[in-house]
Design a protein around this motif. Structure first.
Motif, PDB file in Angstrom:
ATOM      1  N   THR A 104      55.258  -2.028  -1.413  1.00 12.71           N
ATOM      2  CA  THR A 104      54.888  -2.282  -0.018  1.00 12.71           C
ATOM      3  C   THR A 104      53.369  -2.300   0.099  1.00 12.71           C
ATOM      4  O   THR A 104      52.804  -3.065   0.878  1.00 12.71           O
ATOM      5  N   ASP A 105      52.707  -1.460  -0.680  1.00 14.19           N
ATOM      6  CA  ASP A 105      51.253  -1.318  -0.651  1.00 14.19           C
ATOM      7  C   ASP A 105      50.794  -0.916  -2.049  1.00 14.19           C
ATOM      8  O   ASP A 105      51.390  -0.035  -2.674  1.00 14.19           O
ATOM      9  N   SER A 106      49.748  -1.578  -2.537  1.00 19.70           N
ATOM     10  CA  SER A 106      49.333  -1.379  -3.927  1.00 19.70           C
ATOM     11  C   SER A 106      48.794   0.014  -4.207  1.00 19.70           C
ATOM     12  O   SER A 106      48.849   0.496  -5.335  1.00 19.70           O
ATOM     13  N   ASP A 107      48.242   0.682  -3.197  1.00 24.83           N
ATOM     14  CA  ASP A 107      47.756   2.057  -3.372  1.00 24.83           C
ATOM     15  C   ASP A 107      48.888   3.067  -3.173  1.00 24.83           C
ATOM     16  O   ASP A 107      49.109   3.943  -3.996  1.00 24.83           O
ATOM     17  N   ALA A 108      49.599   2.938  -2.037  1.00 20.17           N
ATOM     18  CA  ALA A 108      50.643   3.913  -1.688  1.00 20.17           C
ATOM     19  C   ALA A 108      51.762   3.978  -2.716  1.00 20.17           C
ATOM     20  O   ALA A 108      52.364   5.033  -2.921  1.00 20.17           O
ATOM     21  N   VAL A 109      52.037   2.865  -3.389  1.00 26.49           N
ATOM     22  CA  VAL A 109      53.143   2.841  -4.350  1.00 26.49           C
ATOM     23  C   VAL A 109      52.895   3.786  -5.524  1.00 26.49           C
ATOM     24  O   VAL A 109      53.829   4.194  -6.221  1.00 26.49           O
ATOM     25  N   GLY A 110      51.639   4.180  -5.729  1.00 31.34           N
ATOM     26  CA  GLY A 110      51.322   5.105  -6.811  1.00 31.34           C
ATOM     27  C   GLY A 110      52.104   6.403  -6.725  1.00 31.34           C
ATOM     28  O   GLY A 110      52.486   6.976  -7.750  1.00 31.34           O
ATOM     29  N   ASN A 111      52.374   6.861  -5.496  1.00 30.38           N
ATOM     30  CA  ASN A 111      53.158   8.088  -5.311  1.00 30.38           C
ATOM     31  C   ASN A 111      54.589   7.915  -5.808  1.00 30.38           C
ATOM     32  O   ASN A 111      55.169   8.822  -6.408  1.00 30.38           O
ATOM     33  N   SER A 112      55.168   6.741  -5.542  1.00 27.81           N
ATOM     34  CA  SER A 112      56.530   6.459  -5.990  1.00 27.81           C
ATOM     35  C   SER A 112      56.594   6.334  -7.511  1.00 27.81           C
ATOM     36  O   SER A 112      57.513   6.841  -8.158  1.00 27.81           O
ATOM     37  N   ILE A 113      55.599   5.658  -8.072  1.00 29.45           N
ATOM     38  CA  ILE A 113      55.569   5.457  -9.522  1.00 29.45           C
ATOM     39  C   ILE A 113      55.407   6.798 -10.246  1.00 29.45           C
ATOM     40  O   ILE A 113      56.000   7.016 -11.306  1.00 29.45           O
ATOM     41  N   LYS A 132      47.781   2.504  -8.937  1.00 28.80           N
ATOM     42  CA  LYS A 132      47.890   3.827  -9.553  1.00 28.80           C
ATOM     43  C   LYS A 132      49.249   3.948 -10.247  1.00 28.80           C
ATOM     44  O   LYS A 132      50.198   3.259  -9.884  1.00 28.80           O
ATOM     45  N   GLY A 133      49.323   4.860 -11.207  1.00 28.37           N
ATOM     46  CA  GLY A 133      50.585   5.099 -11.904  1.00 28.37           C
ATOM     47  C   GLY A 133      50.704   4.283 -13.175  1.00 28.37           C
ATOM     48  O   GLY A 133      49.988   3.304 -13.380  1.00 28.37           O
ATOM     49  N   GLU A 134      51.621   4.707 -14.038  1.00 27.43           N
ATOM     50  CA  GLU A 134      51.835   4.033 -15.329  1.00 27.43           C
ATOM     51  C   GLU A 134      52.907   2.959 -15.188  1.00 27.43           C
ATOM     52  O   GLU A 134      54.063   3.249 -14.875  1.00 27.43           O
ATOM     53  N   VAL A 135      52.497   1.711 -15.409  1.00 27.08           N
ATOM     54  CA  VAL A 135      53.397   0.557 -15.292  1.00 27.08           C
ATOM     55  C   VAL A 135      53.426  -0.180 -16.628  1.00 27.08           C
ATOM     56  O   VAL A 135      52.366  -0.480 -17.193  1.00 27.08           O
ATOM     57  N   VAL A 136      54.622  -0.450 -17.141  1.00 27.41           N
ATOM     58  CA  VAL A 136      54.715  -1.087 -18.466  1.00 27.41           C
ATOM     59  C   VAL A 136      54.464  -2.590 -18.411  1.00 27.41           C
ATOM     60  O   VAL A 136      54.012  -3.182 -19.385  1.00 27.41           O
ATOM     61  N   ALA A 137      54.749  -3.221 -17.251  1.00 27.38           N
ATOM     62  CA  ALA A 137      54.529  -4.659 -17.141  1.00 27.38           C
ATOM     63  C   ALA A 137      54.412  -5.065 -15.669  1.00 27.38           C
ATOM     64  O   ALA A 137      55.044  -4.458 -14.800  1.00 27.38           O
ATOM     65  N   HIS A 138      53.590  -6.080 -15.419  1.00 23.65           N
ATOM     66  CA  HIS A 138      53.453  -6.632 -14.065  1.00 23.65           C
ATOM     67  C   HIS A 138      53.778  -8.116 -14.120  1.00 23.65           C
ATOM     68  O   HIS A 138      53.204  -8.861 -14.917  1.00 23.65           O
ATOM     69  N   ILE A 139      54.710  -8.538 -13.267  1.00 27.77           N
ATOM     70  CA  ILE A 139      55.187  -9.927 -13.252  1.00 27.77           C
ATOM     71  C   ILE A 139      54.766 -10.567 -11.939  1.00 27.77           C
ATOM     72  O   ILE A 139      55.170 -10.111 -10.860  1.00 27.77           O
ATOM     73  N   ALA A 140      53.926 -11.596 -12.006  1.00 27.78           N
ATOM     74  CA  ALA A 140      53.417 -12.188 -10.770  1.00 27.78           C
ATOM     75  C   ALA A 140      52.780 -13.546 -11.027  1.00 27.78           C
ATOM     76  O   ALA A 140      52.395 -13.870 -12.151  1.00 27.78           O
ATOM     77  N   SER A 141      52.668 -14.300  -9.939  1.00 28.15           N
ATOM     78  CA  SER A 141      51.870 -15.516  -9.980  1.00 28.15           C
ATOM     79  C   SER A 141      50.396 -15.115  -9.971  1.00 28.15           C
ATOM     80  O   SER A 141      50.063 -13.981  -9.612  1.00 28.15           O
ATOM     81  N   ASP A 142      49.533 -16.059 -10.313  1.00 28.81           N
ATOM     82  CA  ASP A 142      48.091 -15.835 -10.222  1.00 28.81           C
ATOM     83  C   ASP A 142      47.687 -16.096  -8.779  1.00 28.81           C
ATOM     84  O   ASP A 142      47.409 -17.234  -8.386  1.00 28.81           O
TER      85      ASP A 142
END
Length: 306
Positions: A104-113, A132-142
């Protein structure tokens, strides 16, 4: 003699049960260390299902999971970071072996991660990244390239001279930041180009309509509108009510494609949300199996215009 035999048989059975018990405990501990319960279950948390783009993402994920023999449980965060965290906790309680999050939000999601990281459950993000947080992969358009694609199209159509309105997405979302960055790369510093208004409408169609109406009252002279997503662009189209202005959206959802075909919108920078969902599942399964995945997984963009 008979009594001795019975005693020996009893001891043998007891020993077998004890060994079986230890074996079972070892199995559960090993699973826990790997962070998963059901190796065939993947959790997916979507920012909102009140948007065709994310519905398409969900459907792409469900189709791919079914094809590969996995279960996927999809929960809607309703654009609420607190709800997002609750959804993550719920899925972890269900014993998912990997988690796909569309923040929902790139900063706030760190708490969930962080909650998933503590449970050793791997996290992949889709469309919007996490700061924030440890993410193994990010899938997105440029998204930066897509924003510039929209700017270049507008300037080409208007001969390099334009007053442009920008409708921004949710403040704090990476898609808002990146699409805005790319757009401004294309228009800033040009002598005959001016962004006359730039306001947030939160990726929402009704808010796009309301914000556009307010802008029209305060700034009646403009030639084009760039909206950070199609929902806001479609809201802007409704607010314009026939006023001559190029409207360019972002996402390529079905309503936007129809609006481009009818001439209500000039173009949309099309993503492939169904493919994002599908790639999310494919890469989550690779992670579950211990295979290596790329940190950044790109999804192609294309400009849809009449």
């Amino acid at each position: 003699m008979k009594r001795n035999r019975l005693k020996m048989l009893s001891l043998a059975l007891t020993g077998a049960l004890v060994i079986a018990g230890f074996t079972g405990c070892g199995s559960k501990t090993e699973q826990g260390a790997q962070g998963g319960g059901d190796k065939k279950k993947i959790g997916m948390v979507v920012s909102t299902l009140n948007n065709p783009f994310f519905v398409s993402m969900k459907e792409g994920a469900e189709k791919k999971a079914k094809e590969l023999g996995y279960d996927v449980v999809v929960l809607d965060s309703q654009n609420d970071a607190a709800k997002e965290r609750s959804n993550v906790e719920d899925l972890l309680q269900q014993g998912v072996s990997a988690l796909i999050i569309n923040p929902t939000d790139s900063d706030a999601v760190g708490n969930s991660i962080a909650v998933a990281n503590d449970k050793k459950v791997p996290v992949l993000t889709v469309d919007r990244q996490a700061n924030k947080g440890e993410v193994v992969a990010h899938i997105a358009s440029d998204n930066v390239a897509g924003g510039k694609m929209a700017a270049d199209f507008i300037l080409e159509k208007l001969g390099g001279k334009a007053n442009i309105v920008e409708l921004q997405g949710i403040p704090g979302a990476s898609a808002t930041r990146d699409r805005g960055q790319g757009f401004h790369q294309g228009v800033d510093g040009k002598a005959d180009v001016k962004v006359v208004a730039s306001q947030a409408a939160d990726f929402d169609r009704q808010k796009g309509l309301n914000v556009m109406e307010n802008i029209m009252q305060a700034t009646p002279q403009f030639d084009a509108v760039f909206a950070h997503n199609d929902e806001m662009a479609l809201g802007a189209v409704k607010a314009l009510k026939g006023k001559k202005a190029l409207v360019v959206g972002f996402d390529g959802n079905d309503d936007a494609k129809k609006a481009v075909e009818s001439g209500e919108m000039a173009a949309t920078v099309a993503q492939q949300p169904d493919l994002m969902g599908s790639l999310g599942i494919e890469n989550a399964i690779k992670v579950i199996k211990g295979e290596k995945v790329e940190k950044q997984i790109p999804v192609d963009l294309k400009l849809i215009k009449k």
